[in-house]
Design a protein around this motif. Structure first.
Motif, short mmCIF file in Angstrom:
data_model
loop_
_atom_site.label_atom_id
_atom_site.label_comp_id
_atom_site.label_asym_id
_atom_site.label_seq_id
_atom_site.Cartn_x
_atom_site.Cartn_y
_atom_site.Cartn_z
N LEU D 316 10.13 7.13 -5.16
CA LEU D 316 11.12 6.31 -5.96
C LEU D 316 12.49 6.75 -6.27
O LEU D 316 13.36 6.02 -6.34
N LEU D 317 12.52 8.29 -6.41
CA LEU D 317 13.86 8.75 -6.80
C LEU D 317 14.74 8.54 -5.59
O LEU D 317 16.22 8.44 -5.79
N ARG D 318 14.18 8.56 -4.27
CA ARG D 318 15.04 8.65 -2.98
C ARG D 318 15.57 7.22 -2.99
O ARG D 318 16.55 7.06 -2.49
N PHE D 319 14.71 5.95 -3.37
CA PHE D 319 15.40 4.60 -3.46
C PHE D 319 16.02 4.22 -4.95
O PHE D 319 16.09 3.02 -4.82
N LYS D 320 16.29 5.24 -5.60
CA LYS D 320 16.77 4.96 -7.02
C LYS D 320 17.93 4.04 -6.91
O LYS D 320 18.96 4.64 -6.14
N GLY D 321 17.92 2.92 -7.82
CA GLY D 321 19.23 2.21 -7.81
C GLY D 321 19.68 1.28 -6.49
O GLY D 321 20.46 0.60 -6.53
N LEU D 322 18.79 1.33 -5.68
CA LEU D 322 18.97 0.59 -4.54
C LEU D 322 18.39 -0.83 -4.63
O LEU D 322 17.54 -0.97 -5.33
N HIS D 323 18.71 -1.62 -3.49
CA HIS D 323 18.20 -2.84 -3.62
C HIS D 323 16.92 -3.10 -2.76
O HIS D 323 16.98 -2.67 -1.57
N MET D 324 15.82 -2.96 -3.28
CA MET D 324 14.52 -2.83 -2.50
C MET D 324 13.87 -4.24 -2.58
O MET D 324 13.87 -5.02 -3.72
N ALA D 325 12.91 -4.49 -1.70
CA ALA D 325 12.06 -5.61 -1.52
C ALA D 325 11.13 -5.64 -2.64
O ALA D 325 10.78 -4.50 -2.93
N ALA D 326 10.57 -7.04 -2.89
CA ALA D 326 9.41 -6.94 -3.74
C ALA D 326 8.32 -6.23 -3.26
O ALA D 326 7.41 -5.70 -4.17
N ALA D 327 8.02 -6.42 -1.80
CA ALA D 327 6.90 -5.60 -1.50
C ALA D 327 6.85 -4.22 -1.58
O ALA D 327 6.03 -3.56 -1.66
N TYR D 328 8.09 -3.52 -1.61
CA TYR D 328 8.21 -2.09 -2.03
C TYR D 328 7.50 -1.89 -3.30
O TYR D 328 6.72 -0.91 -3.41
N TRP D 329 8.02 -2.51 -4.47
CA TRP D 329 7.61 -2.44 -5.74
C TRP D 329 6.15 -2.69 -5.71
O TRP D 329 5.32 -2.05 -6.53
N SER D 330 5.27 -3.75 -4.96
CA SER D 330 4.12 -4.09 -5.12
C SER D 330 3.32 -2.88 -4.63
O SER D 330 2.31 -2.44 -5.03
N GLU D 331 3.88 -2.19 -3.39
CA GLU D 331 3.18 -1.26 -2.86
C GLU D 331 2.96 0.18 -3.66
O GLU D 331 1.94 0.55 -3.88
N ARG D 332 4.25 0.46 -4.21
CA ARG D 332 4.25 1.36 -5.47
C ARG D 332 3.47 1.25 -6.27
O ARG D 332 2.82 2.21 -6.82
N ARG D 333 3.37 0.07 -6.93
CA ARG D 333 2.61 -0.21 -8.29
C ARG D 333 0.90 -0.01 -7.61
O ARG D 333 0.38 0.57 -8.50
N ILE D 334 0.59 -0.43 -6.57
CA ILE D 334 -0.88 -0.16 -6.14
C ILE D 334 -0.94 1.44 -6.01
O ILE D 334 -2.32 1.79 -6.51
N GLN D 335 -0.22 1.92 -5.38
CA GLN D 335 -0.41 3.60 -5.43
C GLN D 335 -0.45 4.23 -6.45
O GLN D 335 -1.33 4.85 -6.85
N TYR D 336 0.46 3.71 -7.63
CA TYR D 336 0.27 4.50 -8.89
C TYR D 336 -0.93 4.04 -9.55
O TYR D 336 -1.44 5.01 -10.10
N ARG D 337 -1.40 2.60 -9.58
CA ARG D 337 -2.53 2.24 -9.94
C ARG D 337 -3.94 3.07 -9.45
O ARG D 337 -4.59 3.76 -10.31
N ASN D 338 -3.70 3.51 -8.14
CA ASN D 338 -4.75 4.31 -7.39
C ASN D 338 -4.53 5.80 -8.31
O ASN D 338 -5.74 6.21 -8.40
N ILE D 339 -3.48 6.16 -8.31
CA ILE D 339 -3.51 7.54 -8.90
C ILE D 339 -4.07 7.56 -10.30
O ILE D 339 -4.78 8.40 -10.64
#
Lengths: 488, 488, 488, 488
Positions: D316-339
């Motif tokens: 997340l830090l690497r892409f901080k402040g950049l314009h990311m697609a919704a799919a990026y957030w969705s994926e990160r959210r699922i990964q976060y949920r898994n942890i």
């Protein structure tokens, strides 16, 4: 009846304006304001005139108007710009770097915060190097402090260890730790000030010269009052010590008696000599300054951060209840976020000093309250003791309240967001509101506790509880006897 | 009919209605309701008839019907309007200003809250001036109080200072501080009442005359019960003091004995004289009143604020589970916001009194519980002591619960928002719900603690803890001896 | 690398299923489950067969399939319906009313909860009247309790009042208060059960006969274990009292000695007589039952509410991570809201009993821990004392944990909402999630504290703190002497 | 380039990057980092070269470039893949299973965690069976422990029971309980490791070999430092016991004296014999190991979980402040949920050990602080005692801070979400932010308390309060006398 038109229903929030911007019942800020009002009257006539001019020029203008004016009006602003340049020399730009300049300069006289360029106009002039004279002075003092600390440990270990007898040890360890941390803070300082500068640059600009001066004045007032009280306490402590030394005179030399009393940790291990006595006295003076300065440092950073939040809040207050574009909220949100980041960075930088300052104050209040049960040998003692106790409590309260004001100010934008009319309630405003409600923006004691107003009560409760238990171990004859000195 | 069931699954929330509007297990409000029900039966037949008429006229009418009626029906409402004008003289408008009129008048008899026009119909008649006779009386009393306080300090400093012996000092300092704050509150009062008035005007209107009277009745009942109990306590204290003075008679004059006992702080420094004794007695009576009044003031403001929230909640309850337009929620949200702002303004105005009241009660409960371990010299003492203790605990509990009811009522709209059907769930409803969940609306003790039901438990826990520790220092013979008077 | 398709990334949440529905480390529920598993094996073969049949019929069916089947398939379900009717007599419908029937019946034998129709199939048969025999019995017992209480007060006031000596007074006051509250609860009971019934009707239906039985079995197990342990404790208390009475024999009649010991509050004021002794014994037995029953009542209501939340959660678990329509979430949200309302209604109804139960247990644990420092006169005493102490602690822990399970279960849907896939994340799901995160759904002690797992720790901390302080006042010879009986 | 500045106002958040990823003022992680930096310099040149190569290959590549590269570039990556295969033998894959291999192996030498395949590459090789030799060893040790525990109970019951004398009892009960729980944990271990594996597989991959090694190195360092300190403490305890045994020599045999002292619970019941003494000594050594290991286990699991969160945060830090697609957030959210799910599963598995570890440490710190008031008989004692005390406090602090780091890391993504630019603020990002703010992700003590940094302060406060009360019961002569051994 639900039938009547909603626009008839005016938001009463606006009426709140008339109460002034801080009805938070904040003691110290209140005092400040009174002080400031008094100063305002004493403001040099030139400045007052400029402000009046500025204010009258803006009165009645809607924000959009002024925005338009800025876009189109070049000719009109030329005069302003010219006069601005000439005023520049004696005017504030309202930056934190400028405001703390003199405070840091004072600290450098007492071997703290050895960083160059503190009084420069721009933070980019700040420099730290291990080879500067001020850095060496600082290291020298720390070395001297270390020797003193060792002598103190030596003395404490040779006596019985009680809650009261370890007082000088705790006092000196804290001073030493804070000195070390201040040195490391000095290394970070140029970088930190650049961060402040960049964030300040982007914030909504101050309207008047008076607003720009406000933060600097508050910081100086805190420094001045703190130093003066500390000086008064030190004088009283000398008077009381002379008194006591006379009463318990060990030798015929009153000066020697005095120094043997106030620097007993030195002369417990070494024989009396004038240079040593002078060294001890100097050490004493410096320690007392640093002991006060660590609280003042926390207060000053808090004032700086709170005033940055207030700068943002003042802008929000001006447009409260009005129909603003989404871009407005987006911009404010980013500015708010920047200040939060700054707050977190500063917290990382000073939270070690904060935790030392709090635990130190907590311990000393407990000890002093316990000692207040003793019978005082003289009037000088009584005066010194109670002055010292109330100064301590007052200082602790001041640190807590100033630090808590950062959190209070960080919650303030919520008030203005609650009054956003239905039509201009946009995702950005919602995101702004959600961020404020869910984040905890406050200075902290190494993240172990947050500095909010609630903390004051729990600290007070802790002090009362500990005190009630500690009283049981209290023995009156233990203190204020000639064979045991109790000077910090 | 708007209230169509969205699908087969009906929201059981509605069934909740049958349980009455307050299943919060609120002791005191419950008592009130019983009392009110009893009063209702005793309501003068004219009023009862009017209410019945009003109710029957509205029964069966859907809100839109009545809205339409208001819009089109001029002829129909003429009669109502006429009768309204003639009823005006003896009817309530349900405003807070009207409700507290008599309470403030009583306070003015005891040199508090010197503001003119408290019984006027409209808050715009309120005036404060330093030149009014009542203001001068108030200042005179404060001066007299200051003298008394000085005498008390003189006496306390000449004895040994213990947790118990500083009782009169704390008592009188609190009275003095509250008097000062009440004076400053009186200055703000006209402005505050105008705020109330403007917010009340915009709230959903009461349906019946009975609802309008409710708040005023509750406030008066609290005032009456509080004053009567306080009066009873004072009488008991006199009886007990007479008893005690007889037992420990220092002189032959029983009246002198009595006054020397109850005003020992005066006659410790000065010689006995009848005028001084009378002055002391008057001071005593006034102090006792103010001591009770500070708690009553907090209760009354709490009742006022809670009843404004309830006024909003009653409207929400009427349309609970129905399909309402977004404008409805928007309007309610603004009304809610206005009451929150009012709550915060009032909190700023009275929170100093609140914190004094709470700390005072906390200290006195601790002291009295500690003294309950003593053997009482006579039955009169025992009765007085336990009456006084239970009155103190009851009063503290009442203040806490009434103050907590503001917070409870402010959370209530959430219940109704939870039952909004899916179709009418709009951004404005969502915003309303979010604001309620994230804001903390409550009276506070200078923002150091919020007055909620949770506080009661933590205060009780603190009292028990302190008590358990304090018991260790308790010595039975210390109190109730002839050489030391212990009357507050 | 962020490039790969999100559907490759399966939500690991589903893997959680294999761990069973309660990895919450809940002690008691765990015991239950083991017990249930053991019972399952002992299930009558007919029932087991029915369940297997039912399960196999549903295995492999996607929820949409079964939904379709219900819509189209009339002919297929006729058989099921028929068999359902014939099975009805000996099958559970899984309602709370049915589950608590026998528990209430038992309570009625001990003069509590006098409501008719507790064992009827439908809650509409429930009736309360002041003229029923059971109501009169209840009132009679309360009158008898009041006399006993007065005798106890008389005895306590004639001795010295200490933390330990007021034990019987507190015990009997609590019993009396709980009896009164249970009577008022009995009046509300028919209405409350109708609410339960309506809410249960709308919930997702149980899949198997075993699921329907689960709640009733848990409730009965709790009742049974609680009663048996209470009976064992009472027996041990009798044995210990006989032992003690023999040791400190005042008269030659051992029976008289026994009764004078166990009912010392009666024979302190009155002369010994057999009827009085019998009355006292009966009172004793009833009090002991009610003392346990108040804890059991709180547990049972908690089990009921938690099981309703679990019924909803089981449905959510079945569709976890699947793509569900907005209507599904809307329906679940309303069902959740209904259970929350039920929870709040039940809390209002029983929270007085809850607070009595908690404070009572807290006080008795403190007293018993304090008494554990005494030397026990005999082995019978030791056994009784420690059995009683551990039973008390265990019961308190059980009440806390069962009550906390309501809160834990109410938070559970959040887990399933977190796994809703991106495509089916709709406003209704969001609203559901927001309501769960922002609401506090739990039983409470009159809203002063919420019953959650965190409470257990703070109660334990309070007990340790109080104990450490109380130990200082402990004197060994004070207890277990012949001249002072210490039986509750 | 995606990361375009939305307007003139750049988010200052990015400036935060320069401060490094952990300005949390975390003591231990800081030490680690220094240690690691030192190790980095010592890194074998081959590895360093590989990393440099890898880094330089990626420098300047924007994420989309690399994504494209992955999609199109087969030929280019062939070389990398080949080299990867050959490097595989001596390289880390960064999994938790791999990292804890050696730690579990060490534990198995001390009869804990009997599971096979801990050093295998893949978690699917893990096996647990009751018939393995290591399982039998474990059961054997537990049986032996049980005998020892019985002997201890026998001894304790025959003496007076005080806060200090039950120390060996509490020590041994804890060891026994933890052993049992570790056995049950071993049964779950294969399944738990498979869960870890599946979740780790889906997380954003590490960039460098160094990052992969980081977690394993930290875990090993903790294990090593913990074991070494524990070993040092044990040696000191032996020296001190020899010293003591000599001083209080009961017999002429110094070895017998030593064993009778250190295993007094055995020789209180049984006669002295060499095999028994050896058994006792072995038991001692094992107990000491397990006592330390339970804290280390909690630390290791915490490090593992925190490092998984950090893996996500680094992305997340690497892409901080950049314009990311919704799919990026969705994926990160699922990964976060898994942890989060993993965190909750691990918490269920180890929270019993956590609660034992915390209460054990709390009790022993209280006891040791109390014993610190005693006069030490010899220098060896003093050294041992203070070493032991500081080791205990340090270990407790380390457990608390490492466990708290899980919570801290779980909150970190919020920082990056706050800097998402307006344009890419999508429902998925909002949902992610809401989940983080509303969920409490932390290890817990059986859900009774959460392990956060706030806990440290409240534990410290509790220790001080208890200590102040306990001091009152302290009697100096009670300890360190010859007739009572005080070795754990």
């Amino acid at each position: 009846m639900i039938g009547h038109a909603p626009n008839k229903l005016t938001c009463q929030c606006r009426a709140h304006l008339s109460f002034g911007c801080g009805p938070n019942m904040r003691f110290l800020p209140k005092l400040e304001r009174k002080f400031r009002r008094w100063k305002k009257l004493k403001k040099p006539p030139l400045l007052r005139k400029l402000d009046t001019l500025f204010k009258s020029a803006h009165k009645g203008h809607r924000p959009e108007d002024s925005a338009k004016r800025v876009q189109k009006g070049n000719g009109k602003d030329v005069k302003n710009e010219l006069s601005y340049k000439s005023r520049e020399q004696f005017m504030y730009n309202g930056s934190f770097h400028e405001a703390v300049g003199s405070v840091l300069l004072t600290a450098q006289c007492f071997a703290m915060m050895p960083v160059r360029g503190v009084t420069a106009k721009h933070p980019s002039s700040l420099r730290f190097s291990w080879r500067y004279v001020r850095t060496c002075c600082c290291l020298l003092f720390m070395a001297s402090m270390l020797i003193n600390l060792s002598l103190t440990i030596y003395k404490v270990l040779h006596g019985s260890i009680t809650f009261n007898s370890i007082r000088p040890l705790i006092f000196k360890s804290c001073i030493f730790l804070v000195c070390g941390k201040a040195l490391s803070l000095a290394r970070q300082w140029p970088e930190l000030m650049m961060k402040w500068y960049q964030i300040e640059k982007d914030l909504p600009q101050y309207q008047t010269q008076f607003e720009k001066r406000r933060m600097a004045q508050t910081i100086r007032m805190v420094m001045l009052v703190g130093m003066m009280l500390s000086f008064a306490e030190h004088l009283l402590s000398i008077v009381s010590a002379i008194n006591y030394a006379e009463f318990c005179s060990r030798t015929d030399d009153p000066i020697r008696n005095f120094f043997e009393l106030t620097n007993d940790e030195i002369f417990y291990a070494l024989n009396y000599s004038a240079p040593l006595a002078l060294w001890g006295k100097l050490q004493n003076v410096y320690s007392t300054f640093i002991w006060n300065y660590m609280d003042i440092l926390v207060m000053i950073v808090s004032i700086g951060l709170a005033s940055k939040f207030r700068q943002l809040n003042d802008n929000l207050l001006r447009f409260k209840g009005l129909h603003m574009a989404a871009a407005y909220w987006s911009e404010r949100r980013i500015q708010y976020r920047n200040i939060c980041t700054l707050c977190s960075t500063m917290d990382d930088a000073i939270s070690f000093i904060t935790i030392i300052s709090f635990s130190n104050n907590l311990y000393f209040i407990c000890v002093q309250l316990l000692r207040s049960l003793n019978t005082m040998p003289s009037v000088a003692h009584t005066v010194y003791f109670y002055f010292s106790l109330f100064f301590l409590i007052g200082r602790t309260l001041a640190v807590s309240l100033y630090a808590a004001s950062v959190h209070d100010e960080s919650r303030r934008p919520l008030r203005y967001l609650r009054c956003v009319p239905k039509e201009s309630w946009c995702p950005e405003a919602m995101r702004f509101a959600e961020e404020i409600t869910s984040d905890m923006v406050a200075l902290s004691g190494m993240k172990f506790f947050n500095l909010t107003r609630k903390l004051v009560l729990s600290v007070a409760g802790t002090i009362v509880t500990y005190e009630l238990v500690l009283i049981q171990f209290h023995e009156d004859q233990d203190l204020w006897t000639c064979d045991q000195s109790t000077y910090s």
